[in-house]
Every structure is written in C-alpha cells, then in structure tokens.
Design a protein around this motif. Sequence first.
Motif, PDB file in Angstrom:
ATOM      1  N   VAL A  95       0.834  -1.197   0.000  1.00  0.00           N
ATOM      2  CA  VAL A  95       0.000   0.000   0.000  1.00  0.00           C
ATOM      3  C   VAL A  95       0.874   1.255   0.000  1.00  0.00           C
ATOM      4  O   VAL A  95       1.991   1.251   0.521  1.00  0.00           O
ATOM      5  N   PRO A  96       0.381   2.362  -0.592  1.00  0.00           N
ATOM      6  CA  PRO A  96       1.134   3.617  -0.536  1.00  0.00           C
ATOM      7  C   PRO A  96       1.026   4.263   0.842  1.00  0.00           C
ATOM      8  O   PRO A  96       0.016   4.122   1.540  1.00  0.00           O
ATOM      9  N   VAL A  97       2.083   4.965   1.228  1.00  0.00           N
ATOM     10  CA  VAL A  97       2.087   5.791   2.439  1.00  0.00           C
ATOM     11  C   VAL A  97       2.493   7.187   1.977  1.00  0.00           C
ATOM     12  O   VAL A  97       3.685   7.535   1.985  1.00  0.00           O
ATOM     13  N   PRO A  98       1.542   8.004   1.525  1.00  0.00           N
ATOM     14  CA  PRO A  98       1.876   9.278   0.872  1.00  0.00           C
ATOM     15  C   PRO A  98       2.621  10.245   1.794  1.00  0.00           C
ATOM     16  O   PRO A  98       2.283  10.404   2.972  1.00  0.00           O
ATOM     17  N   LEU A  99       3.658  10.870   1.242  1.00  0.00           N
ATOM     18  CA  LEU A  99       4.444  11.888   1.929  1.00  0.00           C
ATOM     19  C   LEU A  99       4.337  13.199   1.151  1.00  0.00           C
ATOM     20  O   LEU A  99       4.012  13.197  -0.043  1.00  0.00           O
ATOM     21  N   LEU A 144       6.075   3.863  10.408  1.00  0.00           N
ATOM     22  CA  LEU A 144       6.993   4.498   9.469  1.00  0.00           C
ATOM     23  C   LEU A 144       7.163   5.959   9.867  1.00  0.00           C
ATOM     24  O   LEU A 144       6.504   6.443  10.794  1.00  0.00           O
ATOM     25  N   ASN A 145       8.052   6.688   9.184  1.00  0.00           N
ATOM     26  CA  ASN A 145       8.362   8.036   9.665  1.00  0.00           C
ATOM     27  C   ASN A 145       8.591   9.031   8.542  1.00  0.00           C
ATOM     28  O   ASN A 145       8.887   8.660   7.401  1.00  0.00           O
ATOM     29  N   ASP A 146       8.466  10.294   8.904  1.00  0.00           N
ATOM     30  CA  ASP A 146       8.751  11.447   8.035  1.00  0.00           C
ATOM     31  C   ASP A 146       9.506  12.451   8.898  1.00  0.00           C
ATOM     32  O   ASP A 146       8.913  13.263   9.608  1.00  0.00           O
ATOM     33  N   ALA A 182       3.886   7.597  10.948  1.00  0.00           N
ATOM     34  CA  ALA A 182       2.731   6.975  10.308  1.00  0.00           C
ATOM     35  C   ALA A 182       2.436   5.650  10.999  1.00  0.00           C
ATOM     36  O   ALA A 182       3.304   4.772  11.080  1.00  0.00           O
ATOM     37  N   ILE A 183       1.226   5.502  11.488  1.00  0.00           N
ATOM     38  CA  ILE A 183       0.767   4.252  12.079  1.00  0.00           C
ATOM     39  C   ILE A 183      -0.079   3.555  11.014  1.00  0.00           C
ATOM     40  O   ILE A 183      -1.196   3.973  10.719  1.00  0.00           O
ATOM     41  N   VAL A 184       0.479   2.509  10.428  1.00  0.00           N
ATOM     42  CA  VAL A 184      -0.108   1.855   9.260  1.00  0.00           C
ATOM     43  C   VAL A 184      -0.649   0.485   9.659  1.00  0.00           C
ATOM     44  O   VAL A 184       0.099  -0.341  10.199  1.00  0.00           O
ATOM     45  N   PRO A 185      -1.924   0.197   9.410  1.00  0.00           N
ATOM     46  CA  PRO A 185      -2.462  -1.125   9.769  1.00  0.00           C
ATOM     47  C   PRO A 185      -1.730  -2.242   9.021  1.00  0.00           C
ATOM     48  O   PRO A 185      -1.472  -2.131   7.821  1.00  0.00           O
ATOM     49  N   ARG A 186      -1.401  -3.302   9.748  1.00  0.00           N
ATOM     50  CA  ARG A 186      -0.851  -4.490   9.102  1.00  0.00           C
ATOM     51  C   ARG A 186      -1.956  -5.216   8.351  1.00  0.00           C
ATOM     52  O   ARG A 186      -3.141  -4.946   8.526  1.00  0.00           O
ATOM     53  N   ILE A 189      -4.341   5.297   7.486  1.00  0.00           N
ATOM     54  CA  ILE A 189      -3.082   5.625   8.142  1.00  0.00           C
ATOM     55  C   ILE A 189      -3.301   6.764   9.116  1.00  0.00           C
ATOM     56  O   ILE A 189      -3.910   7.780   8.767  1.00  0.00           O
ATOM     57  N   ARG A 190      -2.805   6.629  10.335  1.00  0.00           N
ATOM     58  CA  ARG A 190      -2.871   7.692  11.338  1.00  0.00           C
ATOM     59  C   ARG A 190      -1.496   8.340  11.452  1.00  0.00           C
ATOM     60  O   ARG A 190      -0.476   7.652  11.547  1.00  0.00           O
ATOM     61  N   TRP A 191      -1.449   9.677  11.462  1.00  0.00           N
ATOM     62  CA  TRP A 191      -0.192  10.408  11.587  1.00  0.00           C
ATOM     63  C   TRP A 191      -0.108  11.081  12.950  1.00  0.00           C
ATOM     64  O   TRP A 191      -1.079  11.662  13.429  1.00  0.00           O
ATOM     65  N   PHE A 192       1.064  10.996  13.576  1.00  0.00           N
ATOM     66  CA  PHE A 192       1.320  11.648  14.861  1.00  0.00           C
ATOM     67  C   PHE A 192       2.566  12.522  14.729  1.00  0.00           C
ATOM     68  O   PHE A 192       3.520  12.158  14.035  1.00  0.00           O
ATOM     69  N   GLU A 193       2.563  13.663  15.418  1.00  0.00           N
ATOM     70  CA  GLU A 193       3.706  14.574  15.399  1.00  0.00           C
ATOM     71  C   GLU A 193       4.472  14.496  16.718  1.00  0.00           C
ATOM     72  O   GLU A 193       3.906  14.188  17.772  1.00  0.00           O
TER      73      GLU A 193
END
Length: 498
Positions: A220-224, A242-244, A272-276, A284-288
């Motif tokens: 799956v894509p994880v858009p940045l 994953l991270n940015d 990025a919290i990505v469901p397995r 996808i949930r993003w946290f700062e």
Amino acid sequence: MQLEVIDRIRPTLVPGSHPYMTGPFTPNYEEVNAGELEVIGEVPKRLKGVYLRNTQNPVHQPRGTYHPFDGDGMLHLLRFDEGRCEYRNRFVRTKGFVQEQAAGRALYAGLIDRPSLAELPGWGARGGLRDSAATDVIVHAGSALATFYQCGEPYRLDANTLESRGVSAWSEEVMKDGGISAHPKVCPRTGDLLFFNYSKTAPYMHYGEVDRHDRLVHYVPVPLPAPRLPHDMCFTENFAILNDFPLHWDESLLAQGRHKLVYREQQPSRFAIVPRRHAPQDGIRWFEASPTYVLHWLNAWEEGSEIVLHGYHQATPMPRGGYDNKGATLGPERYGPTLYEWRFDLATGRTRERRLDARALEFGMINARYWTRPYRYSYNMIAHPGSFLFDGILRYDHTTGESQEYRFGEGRFGSESPMAPCHDAAAEDDGYVVSFVTDMNADRSECMVLDARDLARGPVARIVLPHRISSGTHACWADASEIDLSFYSGSHAQGNRP
C-alpha cells in the motif's frame, strides 16, 4: 583449521585511496569455507543457529568520490551447532556486482557523485546507484535476505552455505517504486516480512508484507509531502510504524539533479501508524513529535490505547558544518543518539515522549522473540569517537535503569551484536550476545560470545576467524529452527528468479 578457498576476486582498487578502505575497513577479496576453528574458551552447546554480518567491500576504483556505503556487499557467517563452529564468507552477487566484474571496472556512480557519472541506469531512492545489497541482512522464509538502504532488490542467499539464491520473484511488483529498503523486519508470531521503500516520485513511500512462503501479500502507498529519507521501521502486533523526519533532501535542489541534505528543525517529526494486513484497514494515522532523526529502532508494542515505540533520538541530526562527504561525520556520537520513548495515543491523537538514558548509544538489539511485546533488556553498541566503529556493548535494563558493559579493548572493534536466545531459553535474557571483533593489534578477527546476563564477565568463547574481516554495518542472529534447508528444493523454488 580446515580452510577451503572458494574464490579470489581481483580488485582494481588503489590501496589506501580512502580512509574507509584501510585499517579496520580494509576490504576482503577471498571467499572461504573454514572449519575446526581455534576456540579460546568453550562454545556453548545451547547456542544453535547462525550469526550473519553484512560488510562493505569495494572491489573497483570508484568513478568519482568514494563514500563508505558504496562498497560491494559481502556476508560473513558463523554457524553454531552442538559446540562446533563453521565460518563462510561470500560477496552478494547483485546484478551491479556481476556487471562490474564482467567489465573489470566501476560502472556506477557513488552515493555522493552526480548520477550522470554512471554508465548504466542505477537502482534505488536516489537513482544512478549500484544496488550493492551491502547494508542489512536478516533471515526470512528460511533464507538470508541482503538489502541496500537506498532501496533495491531483495537478494536471497542460503542461510547455511551462503550460496546465491537470486532475487525473490515478488520484487518485480515493487521495483517500480524503488524496490525494498534496508531494515525490513520479520514478525516472530506470523513469519511475515514487513518492509518499506521510498523514492523521489509520488507517493514517495510504500509499505508491504511478504508471507512466510515468500509471497507478496500486501502492498500500500504511504503518501508523503515530498521525497524523504527514512532509514528504519518498527512494528507492533497490528501496526507498522513508518516516519517522516525533517532531515531529507533539499527539495529546491532536487529539480537540478543535486542531492544535498538539509535539516529543517522547524518541522516536526511525523510518524505513520499503518495497519498491518490482518488488521482492519481503517487508514493511516499520523502523529507529530519533536524534531529529530532516528536511524534505528529497538521495539514497539501496544499498551491500552497507546503504541509505545523505543529507538535512538538524535540531538544533532545535522553535524556542525554539515556532512564532509568522505565519511568522517559517520560516527554515531556526532549525532548524539540516546535511548528514547515515544507514546502515540490512538484514542486522543496525542504524542508523549521522554529520554530513557542520556548516554550516546546506537545499533541496539533485543531478544527478537520479544518484538511487539513489552521487553526488559537491550544490547547497545558503544561508538568509537570520530569513526564508524564500535568499542563495546552496553546492556540496558529498561525496568531498573541499571546497565553493564563490556569493552573490546584498545585497537579492537566489534560489530552490531544481536542477542542470540538459546534454542530452549527459559527467560528473555537466557542466551548470548554475539559479535565479530577485528583486532588491529593481532591483525586478525574473531567471533566473541558473551553471556547475555553477565557481559562484564567477558567472553565465554572467542572463535578465531581465518582472516581479518572488514568492518561493516548490520548483523543478525537466526536460530537453527528458522532456517529451512528444503525451502528452495521444492516447487516454491520456481518462484524465485536465478
């Protein structure tokens, strides 16, 4: 010692032409099998499996400026069985390696060169590079898997013999997005391989899973927002992390074909919290979190509504004066990495973070059977000042904050040191810590085995290797039960390209 020379690779490298080609970084060019090795002490009979290490071994004189991560990949293996040991080493015969061997010279650009220097199209996130598979090594689906941190193809080798097994067939599906980055992970519960890749074209990052039969089952894509430089990933029972980070290519220069790192400390870190694949696909949930960069993670797990993540938070991701382009800024202590904790609350969307220990540590390992679960012990490398070398190992107790360490000694440098649980382990720390150590005083290398519960006691065994090996990057331990000797003998072998 029983020694069999399998091959001798003829280099075109000018000796001593770069600091990371000399001393403890001197390349190896002989591929050997060795048994009946000299042992100082006694090899534990409860230790059954293989210790694998990946190293950079440049063969040809670079076309431009050499970077320490440009070297050809070489795997070193020490197999433990009932108190006996066997050593082997082999180059990872990537497509780029084979092409350059046929040409008798370098064909590709290095990491800090202009891509236009390459005579052939390259691989990976940067472009123009040779995929050397020289960064990481793990064991998945019964075989060793070597990978490159700027992305490339998943190269397979027999985890007992280091015989080349080619490239996994599923790579065709992901190569359009750069392939697979280094630091994929294997879930100890499912046997799935979890991986990511990144590139300079939208959506810039993807996440995927390969099952224990080496079949791509999720991608799956994880858009940045723009090209980024992620290096590692982590995971829990239900999520990949994953991270940015704000250390990445300067977007304004990429349009000119120039690759310069910039640290934008005004930007937050994003996770990025990505469901397995087996979890509900709720997005996808993003946290700062506070700005930083993280090279390597230790572990993550789910605790109530929170995801807990441990890794090495860098105090100064951009070295003072920038990068020197020759490797002198590679020493981990230049970045101030410390053990750190992030907590992401899925119920509130909030992030909590704290430093666990103030000492400069990196390249840590845990008992991999405890991945995705709360754990107690980590085994962290102590950096040698000013260089990409390790002086010792520190065991950290995450429950009490206590620690103990073992130093290799003056002129002795270790490798990434996994915790190898005994095949019948009764507790998290019931096992050994294994490390290849290069001794510049004696001009030799050895494998050091330490009791995971008592590092300060010193090695219980030192196994002398047949030659001095080059320093490198990453290593792993695989229990004998994880290595399937029949994996490639059946119909599944047809799914892997030679």
